[in-house]
Design a protein around this motif. Structure first.
Motif, PDB file in Angstrom:
ATOM      1  N   GLY A 281       0.775  -1.240   0.000  1.00 19.52           N
ATOM      2  CA  GLY A 281       0.000   0.000   0.000  1.00 19.52           C
ATOM      3  C   GLY A 281       0.805   1.287   0.000  1.00 19.52           C
ATOM      4  O   GLY A 281       0.369   2.305  -0.520  1.00 19.52           O
ATOM      5  N   GLY A 282       2.018   1.272   0.568  1.00 16.15           N
ATOM      6  CA  GLY A 282       2.833   2.477   0.632  1.00 16.15           C
ATOM      7  C   GLY A 282       3.940   2.543  -0.410  1.00 16.15           C
ATOM      8  O   GLY A 282       4.679   3.529  -0.476  1.00 16.15           O
ATOM      9  N   PHE A 283       4.052   1.526  -1.242  1.00 18.07           N
ATOM     10  CA  PHE A 283       5.135   1.456  -2.235  1.00 18.07           C
ATOM     11  C   PHE A 283       5.050   2.598  -3.252  1.00 18.07           C
ATOM     12  O   PHE A 283       6.059   2.991  -3.838  1.00 18.07           O
ATOM     13  N   TYR A 284       3.870   3.141  -3.434  1.00 21.02           N
ATOM     14  CA  TYR A 284       3.664   4.215  -4.418  1.00 21.02           C
ATOM     15  C   TYR A 284       4.560   5.428  -4.155  1.00 21.02           C
ATOM     16  O   TYR A 284       4.777   6.249  -5.046  1.00 21.02           O
ATOM     17  N   LYS A 285       5.105   5.546  -2.971  1.00 20.82           N
ATOM     18  CA  LYS A 285       5.930   6.709  -2.631  1.00 20.82           C
ATOM     19  C   LYS A 285       7.345   6.624  -3.208  1.00 20.82           C
ATOM     20  O   LYS A 285       8.099   7.579  -3.112  1.00 20.82           O
ATOM     21  N   GLN A 286       7.683   5.505  -3.830  1.00 17.84           N
ATOM     22  CA  GLN A 286       9.010   5.379  -4.407  1.00 17.84           C
ATOM     23  C   GLN A 286       9.170   6.365  -5.556  1.00 17.84           C
ATOM     24  O   GLN A 286       8.318   6.444  -6.438  1.00 17.84           O
ATOM     25  N   LYS A 287      10.246   7.111  -5.530  1.00 19.26           N
ATOM     26  CA  LYS A 287      10.468   8.208  -6.495  1.00 19.26           C
ATOM     27  C   LYS A 287      10.638   7.732  -7.928  1.00 19.26           C
ATOM     28  O   LYS A 287      10.384   8.483  -8.861  1.00 19.26           O
ATOM     29  N   ASN A 288      11.066   6.491  -8.122  1.00 22.79           N
ATOM     30  CA  ASN A 288      11.328   5.991  -9.474  1.00 22.79           C
ATOM     31  C   ASN A 288      10.164   5.195 -10.064  1.00 22.79           C
ATOM     32  O   ASN A 288      10.321   4.529 -11.078  1.00 22.79           O
ATOM     33  N   LEU A 289       8.999   5.288  -9.479  1.00 24.14           N
ATOM     34  CA  LEU A 289       7.866   4.469  -9.902  1.00 24.14           C
ATOM     35  C   LEU A 289       7.556   4.615 -11.398  1.00 24.14           C
ATOM     36  O   LEU A 289       7.353   3.613 -12.087  1.00 24.14           O
TER      37      LEU A 289
ATOM     38  N   LEU B 151      -4.244   8.687  -6.948  1.00 20.99           N
ATOM     39  CA  LEU B 151      -4.911   9.201  -8.149  1.00 20.99           C
ATOM     40  C   LEU B 151      -3.982  10.083  -8.985  1.00 20.99           C
ATOM     41  O   LEU B 151      -4.009  10.023 -10.220  1.00 20.99           O
ATOM     42  N   SER B 152      -3.159  10.875  -8.331  1.00 17.96           N
ATOM     43  CA  SER B 152      -2.272  11.774  -9.080  1.00 17.96           C
ATOM     44  C   SER B 152      -1.143  11.014  -9.793  1.00 17.96           C
ATOM     45  O   SER B 152      -0.654  11.472 -10.814  1.00 17.96           O
ATOM     46  N   LEU B 153      -0.764   9.875  -9.273  1.00 23.89           N
ATOM     47  CA  LEU B 153       0.312   9.076  -9.876  1.00 23.89           C
ATOM     48  C   LEU B 153      -0.164   8.165 -11.003  1.00 23.89           C
ATOM     49  O   LEU B 153       0.604   7.844 -11.911  1.00 23.89           O
ATOM     50  N   ALA B 154      -1.396   7.726 -10.931  1.00 27.78           N
ATOM     51  CA  ALA B 154      -1.888   6.666 -11.808  1.00 27.78           C
ATOM     52  C   ALA B 154      -1.953   7.083 -13.272  1.00 27.78           C
ATOM     53  O   ALA B 154      -2.442   8.153 -13.609  1.00 27.78           O
ATOM     54  N   ASP B 155      -1.460   6.191 -14.133  1.00 28.33           N
ATOM     55  CA  ASP B 155      -1.651   6.336 -15.568  1.00 28.33           C
ATOM     56  C   ASP B 155      -3.040   5.817 -15.949  1.00 28.33           C
ATOM     57  O   ASP B 155      -3.656   6.295 -16.896  1.00 28.33           O
TER      58      ASP B 155
END
Length: 171
Positions: free
Chosen positions: A80-88, A142-146
């Motif tokens: 659940g918190g992996f989304y914070k990785q800068k290189n996603l 939501l802001s990260l998702a393609d």
């Protein structure tokens, strides 16, 4: 084919959807929490208890760097918190599996292995805090998702089919 990264709140169904995607595609799958458990030879829950959340997040960074440099054509289910990785974004196409908090909790509680599922997610021990965490994370997801897939009233198979269609269009 590039990597697909499944993000979303814990218990939303990333693992279930991943299992369906690999049945109906040429992707292989990895799970970031499983990779971390293998690296440390202990459960995520034990890592949180013995080493703390900060150490766990450092392990997530190690996994993210490895995924970026070494993994291709793979469906990656994340914690659940992996989304914070800068290189996603460098790792692959980011797909958010989305559902209201109440529906996620209901889904977990109705699962045949509900107790095990709740037990292995240390951040769900306090549902009030978990809901606050959900409210904090959802806008970031939501802001990260393609691509966003609402999983609320869909089976894992339906979500898998939708995901594969949307990824193909996105490519």
């Amino acid at each position: 084919m590039k990597n697909i990264i499944l993000i979303g709140f814990m218990g939303v169904g990333k693992g279930s959807v991943a299992r369906e995607v690999i049945k109906h595609s040429d992707y292989i799958a990895v799970d970031t929490d499983d990779l971390i458990e293998s690296m440390e030879n202990k459960s995520v829950k034990k890592i949180f208890e013995e080493d703390g959340e900060g150490y766990f997040r450092k392990l997530e960074l190690d996994v993210a760097l490895w995924l970026e440099s070494s993994v291709k054509n793979t469906l990656i289910s994340t914690g659940g918190g992996f989304y914070k990785q800068k290189n996603l974004k460098k790792i692959g196409t980011i797909v958010l599996l989305d559902s209201p908090f109440e529906k996620i909790i209901k889904r977990i509680k109705n699962h045949p292995n509900a107790m095990r599922k709740l037990k292995k997610r240390p951040l769900l021990a306090d549902l009030k805090k978990a809901e606050e965490l959900y409210r904090e994370r959802r806008p970031e997801y939501l802001s990260l998702a393609d691509i966003v897939i609402d999983v609320t009233k869909k089976s894992a198979i339906e979500c898998s089919n939708e995901l594969l269609k949307k990824v193909k269009k996105h490519a």
